[in-house]
Design a protein around this motif. Structure first.
Motif, PDB file in Angstrom:
ATOM      1  N   ASP A  25       0.848  -1.189   0.000  1.00 32.79           N
ATOM      2  CA  ASP A  25       0.000   0.000   0.000  1.00 32.79           C
ATOM      3  C   ASP A  25       0.885   1.242   0.000  1.00 32.79           C
ATOM      4  OD1 ASP A  25      -1.554   2.289   1.092  1.00 32.79           O
ATOM      5  OD2 ASP A  25      -3.159   0.794   1.206  1.00 32.79           O
ATOM      6  N   GLN A  26       0.956   1.914  -1.139  1.00 37.20           N
ATOM      7  CA  GLN A  26       1.850   3.070  -1.308  1.00 37.20           C
ATOM      8  C   GLN A  26       1.528   4.218  -0.354  1.00 37.20           C
ATOM      9  OE1 GLN A  26       4.615   3.639  -3.168  1.00 37.20           O
ATOM     10  NE2 GLN A  26       4.595   1.450  -3.583  1.00 37.20           N
ATOM     11  N   GLU A  27       0.270   4.473  -0.123  1.00 38.25           N
ATOM     12  CA  GLU A  27      -0.112   5.579   0.765  1.00 38.25           C
ATOM     13  C   GLU A  27       0.363   5.309   2.195  1.00 38.25           C
ATOM     14  OE1 GLU A  27      -3.996   8.402   1.626  1.00 38.25           O
ATOM     15  OE2 GLU A  27      -4.351   6.324   1.030  1.00 38.25           O
ATOM     16  N   ILE A  28       0.196   4.089   2.654  1.00 32.84           N
ATOM     17  CA  ILE A  28       0.611   3.737   4.012  1.00 32.84           C
ATOM     18  C   ILE A  28       2.131   3.695   4.125  1.00 32.84           C
ATOM     19  CG2 ILE A  28       0.630   1.876   5.731  1.00 32.84           C
ATOM     20  CD1 ILE A  28      -2.287   1.273   4.882  1.00 32.84           C
ATOM     21  N   THR A  29       2.802   3.040   3.178  1.00 32.48           N
ATOM     22  CA  THR A  29       4.266   2.956   3.271  1.00 32.48           C
ATOM     23  C   THR A  29       4.906   4.332   3.165  1.00 32.48           C
ATOM     24  OG1 THR A  29       4.435   2.394   0.916  1.00 32.48           O
ATOM     25  CG2 THR A  29       4.415   0.553   2.483  1.00 32.48           C
ATOM     26  N   SER A  30       4.299   5.213   2.406  1.00 32.65           N
ATOM     27  CA  SER A  30       4.805   6.585   2.304  1.00 32.65           C
ATOM     28  C   SER A  30       4.644   7.319   3.637  1.00 32.65           C
ATOM     29  CB  SER A  30       4.062   7.323   1.189  1.00 32.65           C
ATOM     30  OG  SER A  30       4.476   8.659   1.138  1.00 32.65           O
ATOM     31  N   LEU A  31       3.481   7.192   4.256  1.00 33.41           N
ATOM     32  CA  LEU A  31       3.251   7.815   5.559  1.00 33.41           C
ATOM     33  C   LEU A  31       4.241   7.283   6.591  1.00 33.41           C
ATOM     34  CD1 LEU A  31       1.562   9.494   7.622  1.00 33.41           C
ATOM     35  CD2 LEU A  31       0.167   7.417   7.914  1.00 33.41           C
ATOM     36  N   LEU A  32       4.420   5.967   6.629  1.00 31.66           N
ATOM     37  CA  LEU A  32       5.343   5.377   7.599  1.00 31.66           C
ATOM     38  C   LEU A  32       6.776   5.850   7.352  1.00 31.66           C
ATOM     39  CD1 LEU A  32       3.869   1.760   7.838  1.00 31.66           C
ATOM     40  CD2 LEU A  32       3.741   3.567   9.561  1.00 31.66           C
ATOM     41  N   ALA A  33       7.175   5.938   6.096  1.00 32.09           N
ATOM     42  CA  ALA A  33       8.527   6.413   5.771  1.00 32.09           C
ATOM     43  C   ALA A  33       8.716   7.860   6.230  1.00 32.09           C
ATOM     44  CB  ALA A  33       8.790   6.277   4.277  1.00 32.09           C
ATOM     45  N   GLN A  34       7.675   8.690   6.097  1.00 31.69           N
ATOM     46  CA  GLN A  34       7.750  10.080   6.574  1.00 31.69           C
ATOM     47  C   GLN A  34       8.010  10.131   8.080  1.00 31.69           C
ATOM     48  OE1 GLN A  34       4.149  12.163   5.545  1.00 31.69           O
ATOM     49  NE2 GLN A  34       4.310  11.564   3.392  1.00 31.69           N
ATOM     50  N   LYS A  35       7.560   9.100   8.788  1.00 29.45           N
ATOM     51  CA  LYS A  35       7.726   9.029  10.245  1.00 29.45           C
ATOM     52  C   LYS A  35       8.948   8.193  10.631  1.00 29.45           C
ATOM     53  CE  LYS A  35       3.740  11.117  10.488  1.00 29.45           C
ATOM     54  NZ  LYS A  35       3.634  12.546  10.754  1.00 29.45           N
ATOM     55  N   ASN A  36       9.810   7.878   9.639  1.00 28.38           N
ATOM     56  CA  ASN A  36      11.020   7.066   9.851  1.00 28.38           C
ATOM     57  C   ASN A  36      10.721   5.652  10.336  1.00 28.38           C
ATOM     58  OD1 ASN A  36      12.946   8.991   8.999  1.00 28.38           O
ATOM     59  ND2 ASN A  36      12.626  10.078  10.937  1.00 28.38           N
ATOM     60  N   ILE A  37       9.646   5.092   9.802  1.00 26.84           N
ATOM     61  CA  ILE A  37       9.284   3.699  10.074  1.00 26.84           C
ATOM     62  C   ILE A  37       9.383   2.971   8.733  1.00 26.84           C
ATOM     63  CG2 ILE A  37       7.504   2.126  10.917  1.00 26.84           C
ATOM     64  CD1 ILE A  37       6.312   4.608  12.422  1.00 26.84           C
ATOM     65  N   PHE A  38      10.344   2.061   8.645  1.00 28.25           N
ATOM     66  CA  PHE A  38      10.648   1.435   7.356  1.00 28.25           C
ATOM     67  C   PHE A  38      10.455  -0.075   7.403  1.00 28.25           C
ATOM     68  CE2 PHE A  38      13.184   5.324   7.640  1.00 28.25           C
ATOM     69  CZ  PHE A  38      12.771   5.972   6.480  1.00 28.25           C
ATOM     70  N   GLN A  39      10.287  -0.656   6.212  1.00 33.51           N
ATOM     71  CA  GLN A  39      10.196  -2.116   6.074  1.00 33.51           C
ATOM     72  C   GLN A  39      11.542  -2.730   6.425  1.00 33.51           C
ATOM     73  OE1 GLN A  39       8.246  -3.554   2.477  1.00 33.51           O
ATOM     74  NE2 GLN A  39       7.408  -1.517   2.113  1.00 33.51           N
ATOM     75  N   PRO A  40      11.559  -3.969   6.852  1.00 31.54           N
ATOM     76  CA  PRO A  40      10.416  -4.858   7.016  1.00 31.54           C
ATOM     77  C   PRO A  40       9.648  -4.511   8.291  1.00 31.54           C
ATOM     78  CG  PRO A  40      12.398  -5.994   7.715  1.00 31.54           C
ATOM     79  CD  PRO A  40      12.822  -4.641   7.194  1.00 31.54           C
ATOM     80  N   TYR A  41       8.329  -4.554   8.199  1.00 32.69           N
ATOM     81  CA  TYR A  41       7.463  -4.293   9.342  1.00 32.69           C
ATOM     82  C   TYR A  41       7.338  -5.585  10.131  1.00 32.69           C
ATOM     83  CZ  TYR A  41       6.301  -0.447   6.192  1.00 32.69           C
ATOM     84  OH  TYR A  41       6.369   0.619   5.339  1.00 32.69           O
ATOM     85  N   LYS A  42       7.617  -5.500  11.433  1.00 29.77           N
ATOM     86  CA  LYS A  42       7.609  -6.703  12.274  1.00 29.77           C
ATOM     87  C   LYS A  42       6.547  -6.590  13.363  1.00 29.77           C
ATOM     88  CE  LYS A  42      11.287  -8.452  13.820  1.00 29.77           C
ATOM     89  NZ  LYS A  42      12.545  -8.622  14.560  1.00 29.77           N
TER      90      LYS A  42
END
Length: 179
Positions: free
Chosen positions: A83-100
């Motif tokens: 989900d591009q919208e979610i992964t973009s939001l998380l990246a803005q908050k310095n939360i990156f994959q892999p999501y655990k």
């Protein structure tokens, strides 16, 4: 994606207090929901989860700042990582994959809407722990704290703010379990 400032009050109660108050709002229908909590390097500022409820998955990111909680939500229609919208939001908050996933909490929740807010009766299970929680979440503007206080007083329940959100209680219990 929906985002808003979360306005809610919650209190951890005993089983007896929980059912004493629930008796004022019969009949209540309890629905199972499971929260899958994900690791965040900075859990004092962020927490995110996927909630599964009735064949639906809801992504929620909570951002804690200046005494407020901003909540971002979106129904998942594809895997989280796609989900591009979610992964973009998380990246803005310095939360990156892999999501655990670090924890899982199952709640049996009943909701009563009083015209201004949702009164939620939650029975929570996580890491060999069970607790009872009552929440009042603002939907329309009005004096929510006073109303929540009045609701609790019906069953002689003292308002003592919950020491932590479900996310944080699950995280704390996971850390305790690892000791």
């Amino acid at each position: 994606m929906k985002d808003a400032i979360e306005k809610e009050y919650k209190v951890i109660v005993t089983k007896e207090e929980f059912y004493r108050l629930a008796n004022f709002y019969k009949p209540l229908k309890f629905v199972k929901q499971t929260n899958y909590y994900y690791e965040c390097k900075d859990s004092s500022h962020y927490g995110f989860r996927i909630r599964e409820k009735e064949n639906e998955k809801l992504f929620t990111l909570k951002e804690y700042a200046a005494g407020e909680v901003r909540e971002y939500e979106k129904i998942l229609t594809e895997p989280l990582e796609k989900d591009q919208e979610i992964t973009s939001l998380l990246a803005q908050k310095n939360i990156f994959q892999p999501y655990k996933v670090f924890g899982e909490l199952t709640t049996y929740r009943a909701v009563y809407f009083d015209g201004y807010g949702e009164l939620c009766f939650d029975i929570n299970f996580y890491n060999n722990t069970m607790d009872y929680e009552i929440e009042y979440e603002q939907i329309k503007e009005h004096q929510h704290f006073a109303e929540f206080f009045r609701i609790l007083s019906q069953a002689n329940i003292e308002y003592v703010p919950s020491f932590a959100s479900k996310y944080k209680r699950c995280l704390i219990s996971m850390k305790e379990e690892r000791k």
